[in-house]
Scaffold this active site. Structure first.
Site, PDB file in Angstrom:
ATOM      1  N   CYS A 132      -2.504   5.213   2.853  1.00  0.00           N
ATOM      2  CA  CYS A 132      -3.741   4.354   2.635  1.00  0.00           C
ATOM      3  C   CYS A 132      -4.732   4.359   3.866  1.00  0.00           C
ATOM      4  O   CYS A 132      -4.194   4.136   4.987  1.00  0.00           O
ATOM      5  CB  CYS A 132      -3.295   2.929   2.293  1.00  0.00           C
ATOM      6  SG  CYS A 132      -4.635   1.911   2.215  1.00  0.00           S
TER       7      CYS A 132
ATOM      8  N   CYS B  34       1.031  -1.103  -0.019  1.00  0.00           N
ATOM      9  CA  CYS B  34      -0.014   0.032  -0.095  1.00  0.00           C
ATOM     10  C   CYS B  34       0.800   1.173   0.060  1.00  0.00           C
ATOM     11  O   CYS B  34       2.022   1.288   0.152  1.00  0.00           O
ATOM     12  CB  CYS B  34      -0.831  -0.132   1.244  1.00  0.00           C
ATOM     13  SG  CYS B  34      -1.832  -1.209   1.379  1.00  0.00           S
TER      14      CYS B  34
ATOM     15  N   CYS C  41      -2.753  -2.810  -3.301  1.00  0.00           N
ATOM     16  CA  CYS C  41      -4.023  -2.705  -2.673  1.00  0.00           C
ATOM     17  C   CYS C  41      -5.141  -1.896  -3.558  1.00  0.00           C
ATOM     18  O   CYS C  41      -4.858  -1.104  -4.286  1.00  0.00           O
ATOM     19  CB  CYS C  41      -3.589  -1.700  -1.451  1.00  0.00           C
ATOM     20  SG  CYS C  41      -5.164  -1.175  -0.637  1.00  0.00           S
TER      21      CYS C  41
END
Length: 378
Positions: free
Chosen positions: A58, A54, A85
């Site tokens: 995030c 990520c 992600c």
């Protein structure tokens, strides 16, 4: 050396899945915890339990540190066997903007422009073209308060402006500001004004604010209170500065020094600084917006010996984008120690600003055993 510049000499081939050097991992983890948007593009973090990588910013739930590794680029994370992600899209050139920001901005502008009117959700939705469900769900996430709380705050702000206009009666100001009755205003006044509307119109005239001056480990201290509770705790270099500050906050209230009568409050504040069993909770009487009240309540939940970043406080309020608003609420805190804004630090571990001076903030954190360590900067 910056985190970004440290990657310049690294091989970029995805066949060599190099991780972020351990010397930078501490700082990278702090940026992940605070969801620092400025760190997006500098590195990605990967979670071995989910096999997903990520952006630092995030919004997903934070994993345990032991399951996290860092990579200078998405390519290196993929080469190590992780997949991107779907929520933060780390492979995209730029993070996806919250699609509801523009809609909530339109609604907030409408509520401000119509603060003097009683507005219903369906009317707001019709006027702005924003679906009712979007307003209800997105408002608190984006701005940190519900639409009702926002509207009440704007209505109260309009009343404050109206009631100070010469030759305007309190009754006229009440109805011109959108309150359906004086009782509705008085319900809001307790949380937002700290004194009656009539007293506000007179600049606090008629209200008595008692205060005590005392010595503390941080220098001269003032503890002031209304009949409802403590309204100011502050530090300064001299007693004269403290009294001047109180006068500025309550320019037309009756100020009365009562050291003996308020000795219990002074002792409670000093005990709170020393974590003594005598640190009894004190009643509070402060004026605050709905968001400020939420921030101050969250600050009171930070345990002694711990700190939070402004981003972490915003996240706890389910308003991750309200970092600046959180910082402003901390700077506006009138109750030193009692509302421990000193426990909020910068995302890089720096002490940042403090209303009563950085040296005092450092002393408080040292006494509590919460001074950021060297590891926090690495």
């Amino acid at each position: 050396m910056s985190l970004q510049s440290s990657f310049v000499s690294m091989p970029t081939s995805p066949k060599i899945p190099l991780k972020v050097p351990s010397v930078f991992a501490g700082k990278a983890w702090q940026q992940v915890l605070s969801r620092d948007p400025q760190a997006d593009g500098l590195f990605v973090y990967a979670v071995k339990t989910t096999k997903i990588y990520c952006r630092p910013g995030c919004p997903s739930r934070r994993p345990e540190r032991k399951n996290v590794s860092f990579y200078p680029s998405p390519e290196m994370a993929r080469a190590a066997g992780f997949r991107p992600c779907l929520r933060c899209e780390p492979d995209a050139a730029a993070p996806r903007q919250d699609p509801q920001i523009a809609a909530i901005d339109a609604v907030s502008r409408y509520l401000k422009e119509n603060a003097g009117e009683q507005t219903r959700l369906k009317d707001v939705a019709k006027a702005t073209g924003v679906a009712p469900l979007t307003i209800l769900r997105g408002f608190k996430r984006v701005l940190g308060v519900t639409p009702r709380e926002f509207a009440k705050t704007e209505r109260m702000a309009k009343f404050k402006a109206k009631v100070r206009v010469p030759k305007t009666s309190v009754t006229e100001a009440i109805y011109d500001s959108g309150f359906s009755s004086s009782s509705r205003l008085y319900e809001s006044a307790k949380a937002n004004l700290g004194m009656t509307p009539t007293s506000l119109r007179k600049g606090g005239a008629g209200e008595q604010v008692r205060y005590a001056l005392a010595s503390s480990p941080l220098g001269p201290m003032i503890v002031a209170a209304t009949a409802q509770g403590v309204c100011q705790i502050a530090f300064a270099e001299t007693d004269e500065e403290l009294v001047a500050g109180l006068t500025s906050a309550f320019p037309r209230a009756e100020l009365k020094q009562m050291d003996r009568e308020l000795s219990y409050a002074v002792e409670a504040v000093l005990a709170a600084m020393a974590e003594s069993p005598k640190a009894e909770p004190l009643p509070i009487d402060v004026r605050a917006t709905a968001f400020q009240a939420r921030v101050w309540k969250e600050l009171q939940s930070i345990p002694r010996g711990e700190t939070r970043t402004y981003s972490q406080v915003a996240e706890a309020l389910e308003s991750p984008r309200a970092v600046r608003a959180v910082a402003h609420a901390c700077a506006s805190n009138p109750l030193a120690v009692l509302v421990p804004c000193h426990r909020v630090i910068g995302k890089d571990g720096a002490l940042t600003g403090y209303r009563w001076g950085l040296s005092r903030k450092r002393q408080l954190l040292e006494a509590e055993g919460a001074l950021p360590s060297k590891d926090l900067h690495e």
